[in-house]
Design a protein around this motif. Structure first.
Motif, PDB file in Angstrom:
ATOM      1  N   CYS A  69      49.456  17.056 115.379  1.00 22.17           N
ATOM      2  CA  CYS A  69      48.540  18.212 115.460  1.00 22.17           C
ATOM      3  C   CYS A  69      48.427  18.753 116.883  1.00 22.17           C
ATOM      4  O   CYS A  69      47.330  19.065 117.371  1.00 22.17           O
ATOM      5  CB  CYS A  69      47.168  17.854 114.908  1.00 22.17           C
ATOM      6  SG  CYS A  69      47.190  17.277 113.201  1.00 22.17           S
ATOM      7  N   GLN A  70      49.552  18.873 117.558  1.00 25.23           N
ATOM      8  CA  GLN A  70      49.541  19.441 118.903  1.00 25.23           C
ATOM      9  C   GLN A  70      49.437  20.963 118.831  1.00 25.23           C
ATOM     10  O   GLN A  70      49.832  21.582 117.853  1.00 25.23           O
ATOM     11  CB  GLN A  70      50.813  19.047 119.649  1.00 25.23           C
ATOM     12  CG  GLN A  70      51.038  17.548 119.790  1.00 25.23           C
ATOM     13  CD  GLN A  70      52.301  17.243 120.564  1.00 25.23           C
ATOM     14  OE1 GLN A  70      52.395  17.485 121.765  1.00 25.23           O
ATOM     15  NE2 GLN A  70      53.292  16.710 119.874  1.00 25.23           N
ATOM     16  N   GLN A  74      46.874  27.300 119.053  1.00 21.84           N
ATOM     17  CA  GLN A  74      47.859  28.370 118.889  1.00 21.84           C
ATOM     18  C   GLN A  74      48.391  28.452 117.459  1.00 21.84           C
ATOM     19  O   GLN A  74      48.578  29.542 116.914  1.00 21.84           O
ATOM     20  CB  GLN A  74      49.053  28.164 119.839  1.00 21.84           C
ATOM     21  CG  GLN A  74      48.758  28.475 121.285  1.00 21.84           C
ATOM     22  CD  GLN A  74      48.316  27.251 122.042  1.00 21.84           C
ATOM     23  OE1 GLN A  74      48.202  26.181 121.471  1.00 21.84           O
ATOM     24  NE2 GLN A  74      48.043  27.400 123.334  1.00 21.84           N
ATOM     25  N   ILE A  75      48.617  27.307 116.823  1.00 19.94           N
ATOM     26  CA  ILE A  75      49.312  27.298 115.531  1.00 19.94           C
ATOM     27  C   ILE A  75      48.362  27.589 114.381  1.00 19.94           C
ATOM     28  O   ILE A  75      48.660  28.397 113.492  1.00 19.94           O
ATOM     29  CB  ILE A  75      50.026  25.949 115.338  1.00 19.94           C
ATOM     30  CG1 ILE A  75      51.136  25.784 116.386  1.00 19.94           C
ATOM     31  CG2 ILE A  75      50.598  25.832 113.944  1.00 19.94           C
ATOM     32  CD1 ILE A  75      51.855  24.455 116.335  1.00 19.94           C
ATOM     33  N   VAL A  76      47.197  26.938 114.371  1.00 22.88           N
ATOM     34  CA  VAL A  76      46.296  27.103 113.220  1.00 22.88           C
ATOM     35  C   VAL A  76      45.812  28.544 113.077  1.00 22.88           C
ATOM     36  O   VAL A  76      45.818  29.085 111.964  1.00 22.88           O
ATOM     37  CB  VAL A  76      45.123  26.108 113.323  1.00 22.88           C
ATOM     38  CG1 VAL A  76      44.103  26.360 112.227  1.00 22.88           C
ATOM     39  CG2 VAL A  76      45.638  24.682 113.241  1.00 22.88           C
ATOM     40  N   ASP A 127      37.922  19.949 112.900  1.00 23.93           N
ATOM     41  CA  ASP A 127      37.391  21.140 113.558  1.00 23.93           C
ATOM     42  C   ASP A 127      37.827  22.422 112.857  1.00 23.93           C
ATOM     43  O   ASP A 127      37.116  23.434 112.920  1.00 23.93           O
ATOM     44  CB  ASP A 127      37.842  21.173 115.019  1.00 23.93           C
ATOM     45  CG  ASP A 127      37.231  20.039 115.834  1.00 23.93           C
ATOM     46  OD1 ASP A 127      36.196  19.502 115.386  1.00 23.93           O
ATOM     47  OD2 ASP A 127      37.789  19.684 116.880  1.00 23.93           O
ATOM     48  N   SER A 128      38.977  22.402 112.239  1.00 19.53           N
ATOM     49  CA  SER A 128      39.496  23.604 111.572  1.00 19.53           C
ATOM     50  C   SER A 128      39.221  23.612 110.078  1.00 19.53           C
ATOM     51  O   SER A 128      39.561  24.580 109.394  1.00 19.53           O
ATOM     52  CB  SER A 128      41.018  23.707 111.802  1.00 19.53           C
ATOM     53  OG  SER A 128      41.340  23.712 113.164  1.00 19.53           O
ATOM     54  N   ILE A 132      39.452  26.854 107.401  1.00 20.63           N
ATOM     55  CA  ILE A 132      40.558  26.895 106.437  1.00 20.63           C
ATOM     56  C   ILE A 132      40.029  27.077 105.023  1.00 20.63           C
ATOM     57  O   ILE A 132      40.538  27.895 104.230  1.00 20.63           O
ATOM     58  CB  ILE A 132      41.401  25.612 106.559  1.00 20.63           C
ATOM     59  CG1 ILE A 132      42.196  25.610 107.862  1.00 20.63           C
ATOM     60  CG2 ILE A 132      42.352  25.467 105.372  1.00 20.63           C
ATOM     61  CD1 ILE A 132      42.928  24.321 108.145  1.00 20.63           C
ATOM     62  N   ILE A 133      39.007  26.299 104.670  1.00 19.42           N
ATOM     63  CA  ILE A 133      38.452  26.406 103.321  1.00 19.42           C
ATOM     64  C   ILE A 133      37.908  27.813 103.087  1.00 19.42           C
ATOM     65  O   ILE A 133      38.134  28.430 102.032  1.00 19.42           O
ATOM     66  CB  ILE A 133      37.365  25.335 103.116  1.00 19.42           C
ATOM     67  CG1 ILE A 133      37.988  23.939 103.135  1.00 19.42           C
ATOM     68  CG2 ILE A 133      36.627  25.556 101.811  1.00 19.42           C
ATOM     69  CD1 ILE A 133      36.981  22.817 103.062  1.00 19.42           C
TER      70      ILE A 133
END
Length: 1839
Positions: A69-70, A74-76, A127-128, A132-133
């Motif tokens: 999960c680096q 940026q990615i999420v 944290d995300s 997301i949900i």
């Protein structure tokens, strides 16, 4: 794009992702190489997604999941943005349905994959998760609105887009959201698993001539057993039975596919399943579901992720979407559109002709997945779901009963395009509805009714075809009965009866399936033999399954699928029956015996009716076996069922016996009780032996009957061997199997005397050979057996004797799996010689061999053939060998040949061990020469095996060459010759060994050891020396000439080797020899450590916490060197250990300090400390296993460099020369610490060699004992320090910040201790350094024993700690003062303590004593100002009652000071006191006026009459000279009884020195122009409040404590804000208070505007995203944390909005401390909470406790609390000084309560938890708001 190009690109980006994931950490610029391939939205915000873009997104997700999960930030966000844009994205469908196996539309596939990725991220990234949900729920709502827009909406998309994109996107989202993996790998990584590299196979064949692969698993690739563990039972065994890699029995060909579970226990491939099975999803089937909200079972695997339930608002949204879409008009509309697009061939080959069935399935399945783990949902919502699902279920039943569905059931293709089977989709949707109905049941009455309806469904009379189609529904009905029994144990009996009757009546459905399957299988059996079953043991997160298909068979036959369906239903019924029984067992402990009795009667009845007896007996036996396994932990369950099986076993010849054997085998695998295991194994042994005996009978039927049972027993033993767990259990089973093997052989010898020869040999071998694969399966799972017990060793000897006699070592004589089993057994068998110290005589073979003498000549001939190149002497010896010796020699030959051929790493050590065996060497029959010939053959096989296998050759060659070098120096000449011969032959085949680094270094190491051996006394005990960097030891000769000769021979051999190596590879040889010499660098590093780490306690080192990482990193290096055996055994080695221990303890010889490093640096230091703690914890085994030579200063293994370091160091030189003198000098100086103190003080121990061997062991024991004590003390101190640093690093105990290994520290700190342990710690600390003992109580809390012991030690030797101020309190104890201890005289020479502590000796907390008084006055007391003297002369505010104790003394002192004034000084005094007398008197003048405008006018009038006098200053600001008064500033403050007022002055801030100089000038020349001389400083306005009739001493006390807090925070580097404004008492009841600049009270803000504090901040500083607001909020948090802690510790009350200020930068500042400690408004009822945390304060900090700003506030509060706890004594002393003042805040318990709030008895972690609890209790406390309301109604203070 072609399909091959597509897959090539997909594989490429996936490989790139996994390569990046392997880089830890991955730089973002490298990730961008993958990120650039991902699609980006255009100017319109639309994504264009072709197949490559989709593959790139999936690859990015794979990187994120597998890379830890680096780059989440940026990615999420990118993935969320992409997911939200899917409804309007352009998705290109480039599938080729004829080439690709993907059947679903591209939009559905990508939506499924993307949302599966997001679900995985939600599981791994808390944290995300919420974002997301929310994103998925909103996207679902968006798609639903597109599918069914509102009536007034005109945004309906074109039908083509709706059918090919929108609806498939909805399907993919509904199939994937809410599904989470409980263990690794994540779900997306299961769909796209990493590709396995192809296994490289050797070109050499496995025919035994050149050896085969060393993989033990491939050796038994064709070993096949019928599995006895069905799916239903595998669930009960899954938690405890996790087979290791070695135990896996793989299918033929070694192919393995990633697999999951289906309804029928058939493995399916997740790589294609979800793209080819319509409506499929993770957790869809009963055995794929994982309860993520419940805690895992103790025996089960711990879930990797813990995903909380969906919020109720999201569930309601999803439910509303489902109700909106699953309406009749919507479904008909979608079906019409789908049919039109399909008929016009515009669907791109999609499978959907209609959408209603699939939409129903995915939405109902989604609801089931989200709701099945929810608890405590609102009852109305549950009822709505229940009614809605019930309606869907009834509609589905109607559809299924519709005759038109018959055609749909058969339809697979239309117009050449595969279409969805509507009938099966409806069945699966109905099954999901049943699941939801079971979930929705909330009371027992409804549950009982539902049980009845489920039972009716299970007992319907249906055709075979309908039964097969209804399988999902039937399975869910069975599962529902189990779930209802689990939810409502009172109706478990009903579920048990229904499930039992379903099995044993049996149900028409079960009977029909069984009958049809048997008929079909019987027909197929005539045409073709069925493929054997195979055991397939999978990964631990899946279940043991049965591979029921042939390797090349793609689809099961009709009969096979029918039988699988029958087993699936039966197993599901049994599994849920076990669940119901467990539920019922809580209420009725006899439910299992009752079940056994019931089925026994049913079985008796069924046997009278031949038509159904087979099925009934089959079901009963399987059912009871499963129940015994599932309920093995309940009382008497296993015993009752075992007795039933024993009674039924072999009662009549039938197939039931084999089935009973299978169940008994499962009971053993489930780890049943020991007596059950023994009873079953005895039964198996008895059956096998009897079967073997009856093999020689003339009755073929009798023989066949027992043969059938024996086959079942052997098969069960094979399953047990493959699955039993535990090393001791496996060894016990191995012993029983070998006993059985030998017993069969012995009974065979007794039973076959009258049997013909050919039948004799065949029968004996056949009975024995069938056990070989079983033993082989077990041996594969065991490590090589090295030192077996005598009984097991004897069994192995007999086993190999039977193998060579029966010819099992012949690959062509018997079945291949028998020979392969023998190969595997050989790889791990023990040697056939005794491996203990006692060597047995070879003559024992004649008496202990299990096989009797038979055909010895034949065996001799075999030996001669095998040893074809043997000499004449050996041949003559062979012809004289007895039968026992022949079998032994053949056993050795075949065992060692097969071992070399089949071991993972072949070795010569076993065969060399035979040659070194004393019994073989002493045997006079010449058997040693025979074994030597066998060894030659084994060595030749060894060379050939290595030559054929490149992958292990170098490693094995190096190890075996070093082994031969060691044997080359064996004490026996014949072994030396053998080693020389083998080494020469090895070099001939592999000449590069000559210049191999490891071989050359080993040779030189041995040469050094041999040279060193010459210096050892040969008359003493001959030592055994370990060869460096090898596991081998070198035994020395027992005479000096023999050692010299050995050294000469080996030196000559080494010279020859080096010379030959120089000819072939001169560069490599020179390089290796040069590097060998560089090993001295290790010694140089050790020397550096000796120089850097002082051993004397007098050395001064930096003990600041900021240096802890550097210090302990260096100590870690040294300790790792010691534990890694890198340093030779020597005295210098142990001095280095002492240096490490001393420097570790030295760090704690000062007071504990708070960390001021950055968070990242602090974490790094914590990890360094934790690693050192773990290494130090492992010191125990290194100290215990250390050798006596470590403590011998005469040991020749000491390197010259290290000994030179020891001798040249003044700290350690005297340890070697004159140990006794050194001991005496240490005793004389009182220095009992240091390394020498751990060794017994005896010169003979240190210098006399004659008694060394006797005394060294005692010396070692004493040494180890001392070090163990120091180790334990270091571990305890480090654990305390780590606990503090970890708590500081993570004050809120956030899961994301948990330090790896933290739980070890917690576990260590929670251990119970006895008082004597703490006492020993204190004594040990004092012995090392008294300063360590003094500060020990500050670190180890709540240990009164330590305080008492430290006090005793200080009193025993005060001089040792008189330089430490903190040690004074251990001498000046109440006990010593009352007893007038003579040691108190040392106080006068003690180091200076703080003024507060010095003053405390005058007060009641210490008894009065003249010595303490002298100490305080002589060192600390300072002059008091006249203001303070005047303040304390009277006891009342009106100066009417003099203080009887202080008045005269203070008045005299004050008058003396005044009398000493003269001239300018006196005029300055008079002017100052006159000026401020007038200023103060204003308050008294206006007191009689009523509050309001009248008091305001009176104040202005009185102030206007005061004229400013030159050279005056404010008492609260002595560094500023008053220039003028702002007469209009006079403002009376809010007070009903008293009349304080505020005034502003223009002042000149010039500093105290210049002000005093200028004031004196004014006194000398009153008419001078003072402004002309002012050259420095600035002018400003200073406001102050003046009070009369109000005691401000309490405010002074509070502000002095606040100043201490501020200094503490600055000292430890905590960025907190406090403003301790100045307050000076000028007379009784009078005082001046400095105003807080640039600040307004919350009361003033409330009067200016009605908005809250949060709105004020936004209005003042901008919105929350602005930098100004964030800076102000940060200031607010910093000040809020500081004042909240002070408010709690000092119990400051009356915190209404008039006493809270907000400055221009956002800081909160508390003023007016009139109520504190034990006083509070309203009669001291303590109504207000510990902290004031109102709603508006919380809103500024994020609005909730989970907000980052509030978490930061909690973190600062905890850190501040931890920072001030060490200063508890100073704060308590300061408060104690004021106890006699009579202030209202002191009511008798002030000090005790204050100490309790510091929670001194708790450790740092517990203290942090305590502070967080205080915050939680104060968080938006109702009493805070109530008090504010009271202030509003009483004093009109807004809130």
């Amino acid at each position: 794009m072609t399909a091959s190009d597509k897959y090539t690109y997909q594989r490429t980006v996936l490989c790139l992702a996994r390569v990046l994931a392997g880089i830890q950490p991955t730089p973002w610029d490298k990730v961008q190489t993958l990120f650039r391939y991902c699609p980006q939205e255009n100017a319109s915000g639309v994504f264009c997604l072709d197949s490559r873009a989709q593959d790139a997104v999936i690859a990015l997700g794979i990187y994120f999941l597998e890379g830890g999960c680096q780059h989440e930030s940026q990615i999420v966000p990118y993935l969320l943005r992409l997911a939200k844009s899917l409804p309007k994205a352009r998705i290109h469908d480039e599938r080729n349905s004829k080439v690709e196996r993907v059947r679903i539309p591209a939009a559905e596939k990508f939506s499924f994959c993307l949302n599966t990725l997001l679900s995985d991220i939600a599981a791994k990234c808390p944290d995300s998760r919420e974002e997301i949900i929310l994103n998925q729920v909103e996207t679902l709502g968006t798609l639903a609105n597109i599918v069914k827009p509102s009536k007034d909406s005109n945004s309906t998309p074109p039908p083509l887009v709706l059918c090919n994109a929108t609806v498939p996107l909805l399907f993919g989202l509904a199939r994937s959201m809410g599904r989470y993996a409980s263990n690794n790998p994540p779900l997306l990584c299961r769909i796209f698993p990493p590709e396995r590299l192809p296994i490289q196979r050797s070109s050499a064949g496995g025919n035994g001539t050149c050896g085969g692969s060393f993989s033990s698993s491939e050796r038994l690739a064709t070993t096949q057993f019928r599995p006895i563990i069905p799916r239903s039972m595998s669930g009960s065994l899954a938690h405890s039975q996790v087979p290791s890699d070695e135990s896996r029995i793989r299918p033929v060909g070694g192919k393995q596919k990633p697999s999951l579970q289906s309804y029928f226990s058939v493995p399916y491939d997740p790589r294609t399943h979800f793209f080819t099975r319509y409506g499929s999803s993770f957790n869809q089937f009963p055995h794929m579901r994982v309860n993520l909200c419940e805690s895992p079972s103790k025996s089960g695997p711990k879930p990797l992720y813990r995903v909380p339930p969906f919020p109720i608002q999201h569930l309601q949204t999803i439910f509303a979407v489902s109700k909106k879409l699953l309406t009749k008009d919507t479904l008909e509309y979608l079906d019409e559109l789908g049919s039109d697009i399909f008929s016009l061939h515009l669907n791109n080959g999609n499978c959907y002709k209609s959408f209603s069935e699939m939409l129903n399935l995915v939405l109902v399945t989604l609801l089931r997945e989200l709701l099945q783990h929810q608890v405590d949902l609102p009852t109305p919502f549950t009822k709505d779901v229940q009614e809605f699902v019930k309606r869907l279920f009834l509609n589905g039943q109607t559809e299924l009963q519709n005759k038109q569905q018959d055609q749909e059931r058969e339809r697979r293709e239309e117009n050449g395009i595969a279409v969805v089977n509507k009938y099966k989709i409806n069945v699966m949707a109905n099954a999901a509805c049943v699941d939801l109905l079971v979930w929705a049941i909330r009371d027992e009455t409804e549950a009982d009714k539902l049980c009845g309806r489920l039972s009716q469904k299970l007992n319907l009379v249906l055709s075979h075809k309908i039964v097969m189609d209804h399988m999902p529904l039937l399975m869910v009905c069975l599962e529902g009965l189990g779930k209802l029994a689990q939810k409502f144990p009172n109706i478990a009996g009903t579920s048990i009866s229904y499930l039992r009757d379903f099995l044993v009546d049996p149900s028409p459905i079960l009977g029909k399936l069984h009958a049809h399957a048997m008929q079909t299988l019987a027909l197929q059996k005539k045409e073709k033999e069925l493929t054997h079953f195979k055991i397939v043991v999978q990964h631990s997160d899946s279940r043991a399954v049965v591979d029921i298909f042939d390797e090349n068979q793609k689809q099961p036959g009709t009969g096979r699928s029918g039988y699988v369906a029958f087993e699936a239903l039966r197993d599901a019924a049994i599994e849920n029956l076990s669940i119901a029984l467990r539920a019922a067992h809580t209420l009725d402990q006899f439910c299992v015996p009752a079940l056994v009795a019931n089925v026994s009667n049913r079985l008796f009845t069924a046997e009278k009716h031949e038509s159904e007896s087979t099925l009934v007996s089959l079901n009963i036996i399987v059912m009871l076996g499963h129940v015994a396994v599932a309920l093995k932990d309940t009382s008497k369950t296993t015993q009752n069922i075992l007795q039933f099986f024993i009674q039924r076993f072999c009662k009549v010849p039938s197939e039931q016996n084999a089935l009973i054997v299978d169940q008994l085998g499962c009971m053993i695998i489930s780890q049943c009780e020991t007596h059950i295991f023994d009873e079953i194994m005895k039964m198996f042994s008895r059956v096998t032996v009897q079967s073997a005996s009856l093999a020689y009978t003339s009755d073929p039927e009798h023989r066949k009957q027992f043969h059938h049972v024996s086959d079942a027993v052997v098969n069960a033993l094979g399953n047990i061997a493959a699955n039993i767990q535990g090393d001791s259990e496996m060894l016990e089973l191995l012993g029983k199997l070998l006993e059985l093997f030998v017993q069969i052989g012995l009974d065979g010898e007794r039973s076959y005397d009258n049997t013909p020869g050919a039948q004799k040999a065949s029968s004996r071998a056949g009975n024995l050979g069938m056990l070989i694969p079983v033993i082989a399966v077990l041996m594969r799972r065991l490590p090589p057996i090295k030192n077996p017990r005598q009984r097991l060793h004897k069994l192995f000897k007999d086993f190999w004797a039977y193998c060579v006699v029966m010819g099992f070592t012949n690959a062509r004589l018997w079945p291949a799996d028998w020979y392969q089993g023998v190969q595997q057994i050989a790889a791990k068998s023990p040697l056939l010689i005794s491996q203990t110290a006692h060597k047995s005589d070879m003559r024992e073979l004649n008496y202990t061999l299990a096989i009797k003498s038979d055909s010895v000549n034949e065996l001799r001939s075999q030996i001669l053939v095998l040893l074809e190149h043997s000499s004449d002497n050996v041949a003559a010896s062979i012809n004289k060998l007895s039968f026992a010796q022949c079998t032994y020699l053949l056993s050795v030959y075949w065992l060692e040949m097969l071992r070399v051929e089949n071991a993972d790493e072949p070795s010569l050590e076993p065969i060399m061990s035979y040659l070194c065996d004393t019994a073989l060497q002493k045997d006079k029959t010449g058997i040693w020469q025979c074994v030597k010939c066998v060894a030659d053959q084994v060595f030749e096989k060894f060379r050939n095996v290595l030559y054929a296998h490149d992958e292990i050759r170098e490693k094995v060659l190096e190890s075996q060459a070093t082994l031969l070098l060691v044997y080359f120096n064996h004490i026996h000449k014949q072994i030396q010759l053998v080693a020389d011969q083998y080494l020469s032959q090895l070099v001939d085949r592999f000449p590069h060994l000559l210049w191999n680094r490891r071989v050359l270094w080993c040779m030189l190491d041995i040469l050094q050891l041999l040279a060193y051996s010459l210096s050892l006394d040969p008359n003493e005990e001959t030592p055994t020396l370990r060869v460096v960097s090898t596991p081998y030891t070198l035994q020395l000769m027992d005479s000096l000439p023999a050692r010299e000769l050995r050294l000469k021979d080996f030196a000559d051999r080494c010279s020859g080797i080096v010379n030959e190596a120089m000819k072939w590879a001169p560069r490599s040889t020179r390089s290796h020899t040069a590097k060998y010499c560089n090993r001295d660098k290790v010694e140089m590093f050790c020397l550096l450590l000796h120089r850097c780490l002082p051993i004397l306690k007098s050395s001064r080192q930096n003990r600041q916490v900021a240096t802890v990482g550097c210090r302990f990193k260096l100590l870690q290096c040294g300790l790792s060197l010691l534990q890694g055996n890198t340093i030779p055994k020597s005295l210098a080695r142990n001095i280095l250990r002492e240096r490490i221990y001393s420097n570790a303890l030295d760090y704690f010889c000062g007071p504990p300090t708070c960390p001021n490093q950055s968070r990242e640096q602090l974490l790094e230091d914590i990890l360094i400390l934790l690693k050192f703690w773990q290494t130090m914890r492992s010191e125990k085994k290194h100290l215990v296993t250390s050798e006596v030579g470590d403590y011998d200063i005469t040991s020749a293994s000491v390197s010259s460099t290290q000994m030179l370091a020891v001798r040249n160091n003044p700290e350690t030189a005297s340890l070697i020369s004159g140990g006794a003198d050194y001991a005496r000098s240490m005793s004389a100086t009182g220095n009992t610490g240091g390394w020498y103190n751990t060794i017994p003080h005896s010169t003979s121990t240190l210098s006399k060699r004659s008694n060394r061997s006797k005394r060294l062991q005692y010396q070692k024991d004493s040494y180890d004992k001392d070090y163990m004590k120091k180790r334990n003390l270091i571990l305890e101190l480090l654990a305390v320090e780590l606990e503090f640093l970890i708590t500081w690093y993570n004050p809120n105990s956030l899961p994301d910040l948990i330090v790896p290994g933290e739980e070890q520290i917690t576990e260590w700190r929670n251990r119970p201790y006895k008082p004597n342990v703490w006492r020993d710690y204190a004594r040990l600390a004092w012995c090392y350094n008294p300063a360590l003992a003094v500060f020990l109580p500050q670190r180890i809390k709540n240990a009164e024993t330590i305080d008492e012991e430290v006090s005793r030690l200080v009193c025993s030797d005060p001089i040792a700690v008189c330089h430490i101020p903190e040690a004074l309190k251990y001498l000046c104890t109440t006990k010593n003062l009352l007893q007038e201890s003579p040691d108190l005289v040392y106080i006068l020479s003690w180091s200076a303590v703080t003024p507060i502590q010095a003053l405390s000796y005058f007060f009641p907390q210490y008894p009065s004593h003249p010595l303490t008084a002298q100490y305080a006055r002589s060192q600390i007391v300072a002059h008091q100002l006249i203001w303070n003297m005047q303040t304390n002369m009277y006891m009342d505010e009106d100066q009417q009652h003099r203080d009887p104790n202080l008045y005269e003394a203070l008045d005299m002192l004050s008058q003396n000071i005044i009398a000493s004034f003269s001239g300018a000084a006196k005029r300055f005094y008079e002017r100052e006191f006159d000026f401020f007398g007038k200023i103060t008197a204003v308050s008294g003048e206006i007191r009689s006026f009523p509050k309001g405008i009248e008091r305001k006018n009176a104040c202005l009038a009185a102030l206007s009459r005061i004229k400013v006098q030159s050279g005056c200053y404010l008492p609260s600001n002595p560094e500023a000279m008053v220039l003028d008064i702002e007469y209009s500033s006079g403002t009376p403050m809010q007070s009903a009884a008293k009349a304080p007022y505020l005034a502003r002055f223009r002042v000149y801030r010039c500093g105290i020195t210049e002000l005093e100089t200028r004031a004196m000038e004014v006194s000398n020349n009153p008419n001078s122009q003072e402004d002309a001389h002012m050259t420095l400083g600035v002018e400003s306005w200073q406001a102050a409040i003046f009070k009369v009739g109000d005691d401000v001493r309490q405010d002074m006390l509070a502000l002095q404590v606040i100043t201490i807090f501020k200094n503490i925070f600055q000292q430890v580097g905590l960025d907190l804000f406090l403003f301790p404004y100045r307050v000076v008492a000028t007379a009784p009841g009078c005082g001046v208070i400095e105003c807080v600049p640039n600040a307004k009270s919350r009361d003033q803000l409330g009067r200016q505007t009605d908005s809250g504090l949060s709105e004020y901040f936004q209005h003042q500083y901008g919105d929350e995203s602005s930098k100004e607001f964030q800076a102000a909020r940060a200031n607010f948090v910093k000040s809020m944390a500081a004042y909240s802690l002070i408010g709690y510790l000092l119990q400051i009350k009356d915190r209404h909005n008039g006493n809270i200020m907000i400055d221009k930068d956002g800081h909160i500042i508390h003023i007016d401390f009139g109520f504190m400690f034990e006083s509070s408004p309203g009669g001291n009822i303590g109504f207000e909470p510990d902290m004031k945390l109102t709603d508006e304060m919380v809103m500024i900090m994020g609005g909730k406790m989970e907000a980052p700003a509030f978490k930061w506030f909690c973190e600062l509060c905890v850190q501040a609390f931890l920072a001030v706890r060490p200063y508890q004594d100073a704060i308590v002393s300061l408060v104690s000084l004021m106890l006699d003042t009579g202030l209202p805040c002191f009511r008798g318990q002030t000090i005790n309560l204050l100490k309790q709030r510091f929670v001194a008895t708790k450790n740092n972690k517990e203290a942090a938890a305590h502070m967080l609890a205080v915050i939680r209790n104060s968080y938006q406390n109702f009493r805070t708001r109530t008090y504010d309301m009271i202030q509003y109604y009483q004093n009109q203070i807004p809130y």
